[in-house]
Motif scaffolding. Structure first.
Motif, PDB file in Angstrom:
ATOM      1  N   PHE A 123       0.852  -1.184   0.000  1.00  0.00           N
ATOM      2  CA  PHE A 123       0.000   0.000   0.000  1.00  0.00           C
ATOM      3  C   PHE A 123       0.889   1.236   0.000  1.00  0.00           C
ATOM      4  N   LYS A 124       0.613   2.158  -0.901  1.00  0.00           N
ATOM      5  CA  LYS A 124       1.356   3.420  -0.993  1.00  0.00           C
ATOM      6  C   LYS A 124       0.472   4.534  -0.451  1.00  0.00           C
ATOM      7  N   VAL A 125       1.023   5.333   0.439  1.00  0.00           N
ATOM      8  CA  VAL A 125       0.273   6.428   1.043  1.00  0.00           C
ATOM      9  C   VAL A 125      -0.008   7.490  -0.017  1.00  0.00           C
ATOM     10  N   VAL A 126      -1.282   7.859  -0.133  1.00  0.00           N
ATOM     11  CA  VAL A 126      -1.717   8.877  -1.085  1.00  0.00           C
ATOM     12  C   VAL A 126      -1.909  10.218  -0.375  1.00  0.00           C
ATOM     13  N   ASP A 127      -2.497  10.171   0.824  1.00  0.00           N
ATOM     14  CA  ASP A 127      -2.790  11.385   1.571  1.00  0.00           C
ATOM     15  C   ASP A 127      -2.640  11.084   3.062  1.00  0.00           C
ATOM     16  N   ILE A 128      -1.825  11.880   3.759  1.00  0.00           N
ATOM     17  CA  ILE A 128      -1.612  11.608   5.191  1.00  0.00           C
ATOM     18  C   ILE A 128      -2.598  12.365   6.082  1.00  0.00           C
ATOM     19  N   ASN A 129      -3.388  13.243   5.496  1.00  0.00           N
ATOM     20  CA  ASN A 129      -4.394  13.973   6.268  1.00  0.00           C
ATOM     21  C   ASN A 129      -5.581  14.280   5.365  1.00  0.00           C
ATOM     22  N   LEU A 130      -6.350  13.258   5.058  1.00  0.00           N
ATOM     23  CA  LEU A 130      -7.496  13.384   4.162  1.00  0.00           C
ATOM     24  C   LEU A 130      -8.526  14.327   4.764  1.00  0.00           C
ATOM     25  N   ASN A 131      -8.992  15.264   3.973  1.00  0.00           N
ATOM     26  CA  ASN A 131      -9.919  16.285   4.441  1.00  0.00           C
ATOM     27  C   ASN A 131     -11.358  15.763   4.394  1.00  0.00           C
ATOM     28  N   ILE A 132     -12.021  15.746   5.562  1.00  0.00           N
ATOM     29  CA  ILE A 132     -13.429  15.341   5.620  1.00  0.00           C
ATOM     30  C   ILE A 132     -14.280  16.467   6.211  1.00  0.00           C
ATOM     31  N   ASP A 133     -13.848  17.702   5.987  1.00  0.00           N
ATOM     32  CA  ASP A 133     -14.582  18.856   6.516  1.00  0.00           C
ATOM     33  C   ASP A 133     -16.017  18.915   5.994  1.00  0.00           C
ATOM     34  N   GLU A 134     -16.259  18.450   4.767  1.00  0.00           N
ATOM     35  CA  GLU A 134     -17.612  18.459   4.214  1.00  0.00           C
ATOM     36  C   GLU A 134     -18.568  17.626   5.068  1.00  0.00           C
ATOM     37  N   LEU A 135     -18.086  16.507   5.565  1.00  0.00           N
ATOM     38  CA  LEU A 135     -18.910  15.658   6.429  1.00  0.00           C
ATOM     39  C   LEU A 135     -19.273  16.393   7.713  1.00  0.00           C
ATOM     40  N   PHE A 136     -18.308  17.067   8.323  1.00  0.00           N
ATOM     41  CA  PHE A 136     -18.582  17.805   9.548  1.00  0.00           C
ATOM     42  C   PHE A 136     -19.487  19.008   9.283  1.00  0.00           C
ATOM     43  N   LYS A 137     -19.302  19.694   8.146  1.00  0.00           N
ATOM     44  CA  LYS A 137     -20.158  20.833   7.813  1.00  0.00           C
ATOM     45  C   LYS A 137     -21.600  20.401   7.578  1.00  0.00           C
ATOM     46  N   ALA A 138     -21.778  19.262   6.929  1.00  0.00           N
ATOM     47  CA  ALA A 138     -23.124  18.761   6.644  1.00  0.00           C
ATOM     48  C   ALA A 138     -23.840  18.288   7.903  1.00  0.00           C
ATOM     49  N   ASN A 139     -23.104  18.027   8.964  1.00  0.00           N
ATOM     50  CA  ASN A 139     -23.688  17.503  10.195  1.00  0.00           C
ATOM     51  C   ASN A 139     -23.450  18.414  11.396  1.00  0.00           C
ATOM     52  N   GLN A 140     -23.398  19.707  11.155  1.00  0.00           N
ATOM     53  CA  GLN A 140     -23.224  20.649  12.255  1.00  0.00           C
ATOM     54  C   GLN A 140     -24.482  20.682  13.108  1.00  0.00           C
ATOM     55  N   PRO A 141     -24.310  20.881  14.401  1.00  0.00           N
ATOM     56  CA  PRO A 141     -25.493  20.982  15.260  1.00  0.00           C
ATOM     57  C   PRO A 141     -26.257  22.272  14.967  1.00  0.00           C
ATOM     58  N   ASN A 142     -27.557  22.214  15.119  1.00  0.00           N
ATOM     59  CA  ASN A 142     -28.374  23.410  14.935  1.00  0.00           C
ATOM     60  C   ASN A 142     -28.100  24.374  16.083  1.00  0.00           C
ATOM     61  N   PRO A 143     -28.040  25.678  15.790  1.00  0.00           N
ATOM     62  CA  PRO A 143     -27.783  26.644  16.862  1.00  0.00           C
ATOM     63  C   PRO A 143     -28.944  26.666  17.866  1.00  0.00           C
ATOM     64  N   ASN A 144     -28.615  26.935  19.100  1.00  0.00           N
ATOM     65  CA  ASN A 144     -29.595  27.036  20.182  1.00  0.00           C
ATOM     66  C   ASN A 144     -30.433  25.773  20.341  1.00  0.00           C
ATOM     67  N   THR A 145     -29.823  24.622  20.070  1.00  0.00           N
ATOM     68  CA  THR A 145     -30.519  23.350  20.207  1.00  0.00           C
ATOM     69  C   THR A 145     -29.744  22.468  21.177  1.00  0.00           C
ATOM     70  N   TRP A 146     -30.476  21.838  22.061  1.00  0.00           N
ATOM     71  CA  TRP A 146     -29.866  20.939  23.028  1.00  0.00           C
ATOM     72  C   TRP A 146     -29.983  19.507  22.506  1.00  0.00           C
ATOM     73  N   TYR A 147     -28.879  18.784  22.538  1.00  0.00           N
ATOM     74  CA  TYR A 147     -28.846  17.383  22.116  1.00  0.00           C
ATOM     75  C   TYR A 147     -28.486  16.526  23.324  1.00  0.00           C
ATOM     76  N   SER A 148     -29.274  15.502  23.575  1.00  0.00           N
ATOM     77  CA  SER A 148     -29.031  14.659  24.748  1.00  0.00           C
ATOM     78  C   SER A 148     -27.719  13.892  24.634  1.00  0.00           C
ATOM     79  N   ASP A 149     -27.229  13.710  23.409  1.00  0.00           N
ATOM     80  CA  ASP A 149     -25.969  12.992  23.212  1.00  0.00           C
ATOM     81  C   ASP A 149     -24.794  13.926  22.941  1.00  0.00           C
ATOM     82  N   GLY A 150     -24.951  15.190  23.224  1.00  0.00           N
ATOM     83  CA  GLY A 150     -23.865  16.153  23.053  1.00  0.00           C
ATOM     84  C   GLY A 150     -23.920  16.859  21.711  1.00  0.00           C
ATOM     85  N   GLN A 151     -23.068  17.846  21.522  1.00  0.00           N
ATOM     86  CA  GLN A 151     -23.069  18.672  20.314  1.00  0.00           C
ATOM     87  C   GLN A 151     -22.376  18.007  19.121  1.00  0.00           C
TER      88      GLN A 151
END
Length: 98
Positions: free
Chosen positions: A54-82
């Motif tokens: 296996f040859k390394v292609v990327d040592i820090n693959l960017n998954i910011d899109e996943l986190f942006k798509a799943n951001q918590p709603n503002p002023n909302t309480w989540y029982s399992d955390g933010q």
């Protein structure tokens, strides 16, 4: 990042084999098994049939899109955390990249 949380193989549509290694600052994901944004690093490798390695292609693959798509709603309480992204979501996201 010093703790390997998960490693898995994925086949692309063209037949290439990718290996993903998900590392974290923390040894465990906590009670709700969520990954806080900015606490993981993903190493992407591709299998090279000529060298049989296996040859390394990327040592820090960017998954910011996943986190942006799943951001918590503002002023909302989540029982399992933010934190809204689980390890399963990261694996599914990476598997769909191919």
């Amino acid at each position: 990042m010093k703790h390997l949380l998960h490693s898995f193989l994925s086949k692309s549509t063209d037949g290439s084999t990718f290996k993903y290694e998900i590392y974290s600052k923390y040894q465990e994901l906590g009670y709700h098994k969520k990954i806080p944004e900015g606490t993981c690093q993903i190493v992407q490798s591709v299998f090279d049939a000529d060298s049989n390695l296996f040859k390394v292609v990327d040592i820090n693959l960017n998954i910011d899109e996943l986190f942006k798509a799943n951001q918590p709603n503002p002023n909302t309480w989540y029982s399992d955390g933010q934190d809204r992204v689980s390890l399963d979501m990261v694996i599914s996201y990476l598997d769909a990249l191919n």
